[in-house]
Scaffold this motif. Structure first.
Motif, PDB file in Angstrom:
ATOM      1  N   ASP A  74     -12.023 -21.011  15.003  1.00 23.82           N
ATOM      2  CA  ASP A  74     -13.569 -21.087  13.514  1.00 23.82           C
ATOM      3  C   ASP A  74     -13.295 -21.519  13.130  1.00 23.82           C
ATOM      4  OD1 ASP A  74     -14.261 -22.579  16.506  1.00 23.82           O
ATOM      5  OD2 ASP A  74     -14.516 -20.552  17.182  1.00 23.82           O
ATOM      6  N   GLY A  75     -12.247 -20.414  12.398  1.00 28.10           N
ATOM      7  CA  GLY A  75     -12.589 -19.985  10.940  1.00 28.10           C
ATOM      8  C   GLY A  75     -11.036 -19.143  10.950  1.00 28.10           C
ATOM      9  N   ILE A  76     -10.259 -18.914   9.560  1.00 29.17           N
ATOM     10  CA  ILE A  76      -9.384 -18.203   9.036  1.00 29.17           C
ATOM     11  C   ILE A  76      -9.920 -17.842   7.602  1.00 29.17           C
ATOM     12  CG2 ILE A  76      -7.544 -19.461   7.546  1.00 29.17           C
ATOM     13  CD1 ILE A  76      -7.424 -20.424  10.331  1.00 29.17           C
ATOM     14  N   ILE A  77      -8.875 -16.453   8.051  1.00 27.59           N
ATOM     15  CA  ILE A  77      -8.741 -15.559   6.916  1.00 27.59           C
ATOM     16  C   ILE A  77      -7.391 -15.818   6.232  1.00 27.59           C
ATOM     17  CG2 ILE A  77      -9.409 -13.785   5.556  1.00 27.59           C
ATOM     18  CD1 ILE A  77     -11.569 -13.120   7.393  1.00 27.59           C
ATOM     19  N   VAL A  78      -7.221 -15.655   4.796  1.00 28.13           N
ATOM     20  CA  VAL A  78      -5.615 -15.461   4.085  1.00 28.13           C
ATOM     21  C   VAL A  78      -6.158 -14.313   3.037  1.00 28.13           C
ATOM     22  CG1 VAL A  78      -4.307 -16.274   3.155  1.00 28.13           C
ATOM     23  CG2 VAL A  78      -4.806 -17.555   4.649  1.00 28.13           C
ATOM     24  N   SER A  79      -5.316 -13.310   2.976  1.00 32.02           N
ATOM     25  CA  SER A  79      -5.799 -11.714   1.944  1.00 32.02           C
ATOM     26  C   SER A  79      -3.957 -11.310   2.832  1.00 32.02           C
ATOM     27  CB  SER A  79      -6.805 -10.782   3.425  1.00 32.02           C
ATOM     28  OG  SER A  79      -6.987 -10.220   2.127  1.00 32.02           O
ATOM     29  N   GLY A  80      -4.146 -10.690   0.475  1.00 34.11           N
ATOM     30  CA  GLY A  80      -3.128  -9.518   0.784  1.00 34.11           C
ATOM     31  C   GLY A  80      -3.107  -9.184  -0.973  1.00 34.11           C
ATOM     32  N   CYS A  81      -2.357  -8.984  -1.022  1.00 33.63           N
ATOM     33  CA  CYS A  81      -3.019  -7.694  -2.251  1.00 33.63           C
ATOM     34  C   CYS A  81      -3.473  -8.358  -3.356  1.00 33.63           C
ATOM     35  CB  CYS A  81      -1.446  -7.235  -2.879  1.00 33.63           C
ATOM     36  SG  CYS A  81       0.460  -6.908  -1.660  1.00 33.63           S
ATOM     37  N   HIS A  82      -3.301  -7.672  -4.107  1.00 31.33           N
ATOM     38  CA  HIS A  82      -4.190  -8.198  -5.759  1.00 31.33           C
ATOM     39  C   HIS A  82      -2.903  -8.203  -6.335  1.00 31.33           C
ATOM     40  CE1 HIS A  82      -8.488  -6.758  -4.743  1.00 31.33           C
ATOM     41  NE2 HIS A  82      -7.772  -5.758  -4.478  1.00 31.33           N
ATOM     42  N   PRO A  83      -3.318  -9.731  -7.269  1.00 33.99           N
ATOM     43  CA  PRO A  83      -2.897 -10.022  -8.711  1.00 33.99           C
ATOM     44  C   PRO A  83      -2.176  -8.735  -8.960  1.00 33.99           C
ATOM     45  CG  PRO A  83      -5.184 -11.386  -8.441  1.00 33.99           C
ATOM     46  CD  PRO A  83      -5.497 -10.145  -7.633  1.00 33.99           C
ATOM     47  N   ASN A  84      -0.490  -9.163  -9.119  1.00 32.18           N
ATOM     48  CA  ASN A  84       0.208  -8.563 -10.040  1.00 32.18           C
ATOM     49  C   ASN A  84       0.919  -6.569  -9.249  1.00 32.18           C
ATOM     50  OD1 ASN A  84       0.109  -9.724 -12.325  1.00 32.18           O
ATOM     51  ND2 ASN A  84      -1.738  -8.962 -12.406  1.00 32.18           N
ATOM     52  N   ASP A  85      -0.188  -6.746  -7.671  1.00 29.80           N
ATOM     53  CA  ASP A  85       0.323  -6.074  -6.517  1.00 29.80           C
ATOM     54  C   ASP A  85       1.421  -6.263  -5.788  1.00 29.80           C
ATOM     55  OD1 ASP A  85      -1.052  -3.858  -8.436  1.00 29.80           O
ATOM     56  OD2 ASP A  85      -3.078  -3.984  -6.643  1.00 29.80           O
ATOM     57  N   CYS A  86       1.689  -7.524  -5.649  1.00 29.19           N
ATOM     58  CA  CYS A  86       2.462  -7.739  -4.385  1.00 29.19           C
ATOM     59  C   CYS A  86       4.020  -6.966  -4.901  1.00 29.19           C
ATOM     60  CB  CYS A  86       2.691  -9.567  -4.570  1.00 29.19           C
ATOM     61  SG  CYS A  86       3.722 -10.632  -3.151  1.00 29.19           S
TER      62      CYS A  86
END
Ligand code: FES
Length: 155
Positions: free
Chosen positions: A65-77
């Motif tokens: 019913d819903g989606i979350i996409v989440s990762g490292c902060h910008p410049n922290d990948c």
């Protein structure tokens, strides 16, 4: 925004997260004993740059019913720029969702570091509350399943 009158509805949310930041942040949420909605199923990727957005459509087609996409902060990948690639793909994906009439409140993109367990709990709780108000994504599930995955042999 759509609204839901079914009070017994429990949203199914799928979270696509990177291993190095958000997954570790979600782990910290648990080890810190911060409570959050149990409606989320986490799928771990090496990096958000590896997430194929067709998987998000497939998750909707299979009952999310819903989606979350989440990762490292910008410049922290951990792979330098994977999250920037993910963000570019995300903008295209949002346009696709908008085109098929999906309420954009059903999809959330965020940055959560390994030290942000409380932020992860807040994102999950807010997303689940929002989806609970919207109700099941049944119409989108049928639309996506019939129009996208039937044509490619339901891979
Ligand atoms: Fe976390 Fe790339 S390793 S977004």
């Amino acid at each position: 925004m759509e609204t839901n009158n079914n009070n017994s509805f429990e949203p199914k949310v799928v979270a696509f997260v990177c291993n190095w930041c958000t997954y570790a942040g979600a782990d910290l949420t648990g080890t810190s004993r911060i409570k959050y909605a149990p409606n989320v199923k986490i799928i771990r990727f090496p990096c958000t740059g590896r997430i194929d957005y067709m998987l998000l459509m497939k998750a909707f087609a299979n009952g999310a019913d819903g989606i979350i996409v989440s990762g490292c902060h910008p410049n922290d990948c951990h792979y330098t720029s994977g999250n920037f690639h993910a963000r570019r793909r995300w903008m295209i994906f949002r346009n696709l969702c908008d085109f098929i009439g999906m309420d954009m409140n059903r999809v959330v993109f965020s940055w959560v570091s390994a030290a942000e367990g409380a932020k992860w709990a807040e994102i999950v709780n807010t997303t689940v509350d929002t989806i609970r108000q919207l109700g099941p994504a049944t119409s989108f599930q049928k639309l996506i399943k019939n129009s996208v995955f039937e044509e490619v042999g339901n891979e």
